[in-house]
Design an enzyme around this catalytic site. Structure first.
Site, PDB file in Angstrom:
ATOM      1  N   ASP A 152      17.226   1.600  -3.654  1.00  0.00           N
ATOM      2  CA  ASP A 152      16.247   0.674  -3.092  1.00  0.00           C
ATOM      3  C   ASP A 152      16.835   0.009  -1.849  1.00  0.00           C
ATOM      4  OD1 ASP A 152      14.097  -1.433  -2.991  1.00  0.00           O
ATOM      5  OD2 ASP A 152      13.617  -0.578  -4.934  1.00  0.00           O
ATOM      6  N   HIS A 173      13.052  -6.449  -2.062  1.00  0.00           N
ATOM      7  CA  HIS A 173      12.463  -5.413  -2.916  1.00  0.00           C
ATOM      8  C   HIS A 173      13.470  -4.857  -3.929  1.00  0.00           C
ATOM      9  CE1 HIS A 173      10.627  -1.441  -3.825  1.00  0.00           C
ATOM     10  NE2 HIS A 173       9.468  -1.986  -3.478  1.00  0.00           N
ATOM     11  N   SER A 207       5.886   0.052  -7.239  1.00  0.00           N
ATOM     12  CA  SER A 207       7.312  -0.300  -7.137  1.00  0.00           C
ATOM     13  C   SER A 207       7.738  -1.205  -8.277  1.00  0.00           C
ATOM     14  CB  SER A 207       7.597  -1.032  -5.815  1.00  0.00           C
ATOM     15  OG  SER A 207       7.850  -0.143  -4.780  1.00  0.00           O
TER      16      SER A 207
END
Length: 762
Positions: free
Chosen positions: A141, A217, A544
């Site tokens: 990520d 994220h 996600s």
């Protein structure tokens, strides 16, 4: 004059030099592994020599030598050099680097993880947590914010001896920041460097090479999968409670492969390559691109090696719903995860001048706009201003007013910033038909309420019909036990699977809307440059977010059943998923409120408790996956690109890719009336178990199964059954799809496989 000439010459020289630099791109080169000459000690040496043989190739052109996921390397080349490489007999293919994108508290309770499991072969939740301490989840990520309390290692035992990874040192990242919870942190940026001109002498990437998360994220997904318990977690007062990951005692290793401009295939492949060598048990990738043949899909290639080495790979399905055939990450050896809602909401209201209250959602946390109504505007005549694109709003029109912004094109939170910049005091973010009734809450920079399409149309009509329209926005905090839930998120990408129509995708859905998890303190909760707020947690939506839920659950299943293959774990999650919401009705689709179907929700919503003891599993060996690949019409070289074995002959192949022993069925009739598949079930429940089949299908298709009863005398015993699907004469459902199910059940277990039927490819 001479000075002018020399200046012109130098300018021309630098122009040519710059053009030469910018012409270089990253290419991934597939080599014949067995062709390495004996004179080279390693494949890396051979790759370097191959590059040096090209004209004008700098020594640093070799970016990565792949060792496990791929037979080959990534290099910085100009198109002519790439063409030269293709001519070599030892080169199977040269492919330009691909850019992939990110698929951007209460969930453990919603999933039943806060209750005592009691269903794992007589063991309790505490024993399961103990076992999960040996399981390592690798997250590819945007990196990690290691200081987050979600990575606290209190009460964690020593790191498993199998671990071979490390924490990198960087100007903003000390290896000492890792601990017995966060046991690895690496970064891979060479593909990103090349894309931003980092390979040249004038441009430098804006991001430094570091495992630190500047985006948020990666921290969010890693903590969702395996974050430790953190009390009093919230986002600016919303969703307050204890935050925790799915597998709170599992270890986390992060691999930063995503940067400001995206996630580059060469970096992803390097991250997967390293994670496999490091010793991870689960790989979680909340990113993807479009669909492509598996031999051109970086994630598919890396995931095949992971699967072969016993590593479970979970990937997000994508956020391109509700449009059909928009899935990413569809190989059958990958768990493809869609998104659903939670039973938690963040209500907000738009109160109009006509005294009508309209419901919406918001995570706005500021002072609000008071109780006095203000003017309400909507510029319907200009498409850029009704979308509230940057620079599109006229301050004279919107100053001091609430602005209606259509959802779409630019980020939801950016629309609020555009309104604020133009002098607006509030925003109603109104859905269009594309987003339907789906509501996603955001922590807007100004008072902002998101509403569905139907409400949005009513508010737009009010503005058009009332000579003096007004509104005031009101915020309602956090509400629990929302019904119905779960609902399939409108943004969740949909089937059918365009790469292999005979494999049903997505596999399952998990919580993916308004998810609270840890956040990077390098960026505000909206991610906008002007958002100076700092928060330790953030609420985000996307597949996600659903992907790491399933990654964490897979870690728990791996802990409970260390002998299970990745395919067995996937089967357990698929065949125990549920398709009824908390009102005991069939799952619905947030796009339009209609009933959902397996092209949206796969087998249904994951049920961790039932997955721990599924009764039966559909297992798949590497050899069966190879037979599947050989049935796709690929060349031997293409199959070998994925499989990485020198002796592949495709002597064994399926007549139909749907013959793979997959836990679900996707029946594509085409010009056939009869499709017949044989499946094999393995007993992972008690000995002397008897299962009977129940069939459910549309009136247009006849379904028969032989035998109708399966008797398993021992644990681990395998039994086969054959199912025949017959498209009935006189029906012509050419333009639509149909759905059904095959369920093997007894008093203890229901082993359910969804079935999709289609007569044309789309």
């Amino acid at each position: 004059m001479a000075s002018m000439a020399s200046t012109f010459f130098l300018s021309f020289f630098f122009l040519v030099l710059c053009l030469t630099v910018t012409a270089k791109k990253t290419y991934i080169v597939h080599m014949k592994h067995q062709d390495k000459p004996l004179s080279f000690e390693t494949h890396h040496d051979w790759y370097s020599s191959s590059l040096e043989s090209l004209s004008a190739t700098p020594a640093d052109s070799l970016l990565y030598s792949y060792t496990t996921t791929f037979n080959g390397f990534a290099a910085s080349l100009d198109p002519e050099q790439a063409e030269s490489l293709i001519k070599s007999d030892s080169v199977l293919g040269v492919y330009e680097d691909t850019v992939y994108t990110l698929h951007t508290t209460r969930t453990p309770q919603f999933l039943g993880l806060d209750a005592d499991f009691g269903l794992w072969a007589g063991h309790n939740a505490q024993q399961l947590e103990q076992a999960s301490r040996d399981v390592i989840i690798g997250v590819l990520d945007t990196g990690v914010w290691p200081e987050s309390k979600s990575f606290d290692d209190s009460d964690m035992p020593e790191i498993p001896s199998k671990w071979r990874g490390e924490c990198e040192s960087a100007p903003d990242f000390s290896p000492k920041l890792c601990n017995k919870k966060l046991i690895g942190a690496r970064s891979f940026s060479k593909g990103y460097h090349m894309s931003t001109g980092g390979g040249g002498i004038y441009k430098k990437p804006r991001e430094i090479e570091s495992p630190r998360d500047k985006d948020g994220h990666g921290t969010h997904t890693a903590s969702t999968a395996a974050g430790s318990h953190v009390a009093n977690a919230n986002l600016l007062g919303y969703a307050s409670g204890t935050a925790r990951g799915m597998a709170t005692h599992a270890r986390v290793a992060t691999y930063k492969v995503c940067w400001e401009t995206g996630c580059f295939g060469s970096d992803i492949l390097a991250g997967m390559d390293r994670a496999i060598q490091d010793g991870v048990d689960v790989l979680s990738l909340s990113l993807g691109g479009g669909s492509a043949p598996y031999y051109r899909d970086t994630i598919a290639i890396g995931a095949f090696t992971a699967m072969e080495k016993g590593i479970f790979v979970s990937c997000s399905a994508g956020n391109s719903g509700p449009t059909k055939a928009t899935l990413a990450n569809v190989p059958p050896w990958i768990m493809t995860v869609g998104a659903g809602t939670l039973d938690r909401d963040f209500p907000a209201y738009a109160v109009l001048g006509n005294k009508i209250h309209y419901n919406g959602v918001s995570l706005y946390s500021g002072q609000g706009m008071g109780k006095k109504p203000v003017g309400l505007v909507y510029d319907n005549g200009n498409i850029s201003s009704n979308l509230c694109l940057p620079g599109s709003l006229d301050p004279a029109l919107v100053r001091g007013k609430v602005v209606i912004c259509d959802r779409g094109t630019n980020a939801r939170v950016e629309k609020g910033a555009v309104v604020l910049d133009a002098g607006g005091v509030g925003m109603i973010l109104a859905n269009t038909p594309v987003s339907g009734e789906e509501l996603v809450a955001d922590s807007h920079l100004l008072p902002g309420v998101a509403v569905g399409r139907k409400v949005g149309d009513l508010i737009r009509e009010y503005v058009r019909s009332d000579p003096n329209p007004t509104a005031v926005l009101v915020f309602g905090g956090t509400v629990l036990n929302v019904r119905p839930s779960p609902v399939v998120a409108a943004f969740s990408s949909r089937g059918p699977n365009t790469v292999t129509p005979q494999i049903l995708k997505p596999d399952v859905i998990g919580p993916g809307v308004n998810i609270l998890a840890a956040w990077s303190e390098a960026i505000g909760p909206t991610g906008l440059p002007k958002d100076t707020r700092k928060t330790k947690f953030n609420i985000m939506s996307g597949t996600s977010m659903s992907c790491p839920h399933i990654s964490g659950l897979a870690a728990l299943l791996k802990a409970a059943h260390p002998e299970w293959s990745p395919s067995a774990i996937k089967s357990a999650l698929i065949t125990t998923a549920y398709t009824q919401d908390n009102t005991n009705s069939s799952l619905r689709d947030d796009a339009d409120g209609s009933l959902s179907n397996p092209w949206a929700h796969g087998a249904g919503h994951v049920d961790p408790q039932k997955a721990l003891s599924p009764g039966l599993v559909y297992d798949i060996s590497t050899e069966e996956y190879i037979a599947f690949l050989c049935s796709l019409g690929y060349t031997i070289d293409h199959v070998n690109m994925i499989v990485k074995r020198p002796n592949i002959t495709c002597s064994r192949k399926f007549n139909d890719p749907g013959e793979l022993n997959y836990p679900s069925f996707s029946v594509f009739f085409g010009d056939k009336r009869v499709v017949r598949y044989t499946r094999e079930l393995t007993n992972v429940g008690p000995a002397r178990s008897i299962y009977n089949v129940t069939l459910n299908g549309p009136s247009t298709v006849g379904i028969s199964v032989r035998p109708r009863t399966l008797t398993f005398r021992s644990v681990g015993e395998k039994k086969r059954y054959t199912v025949t699907f017959v498209a009935k004469r006189g029906t012509s459902p050419m333009s639509r799809s149909e759905f059904g199910s095959i369920v093997w059940g007894n008093a203890q277990n229901e082993v359910k496989s969804p079935v999709s039927f289609s007569w044309t490819l789309l």
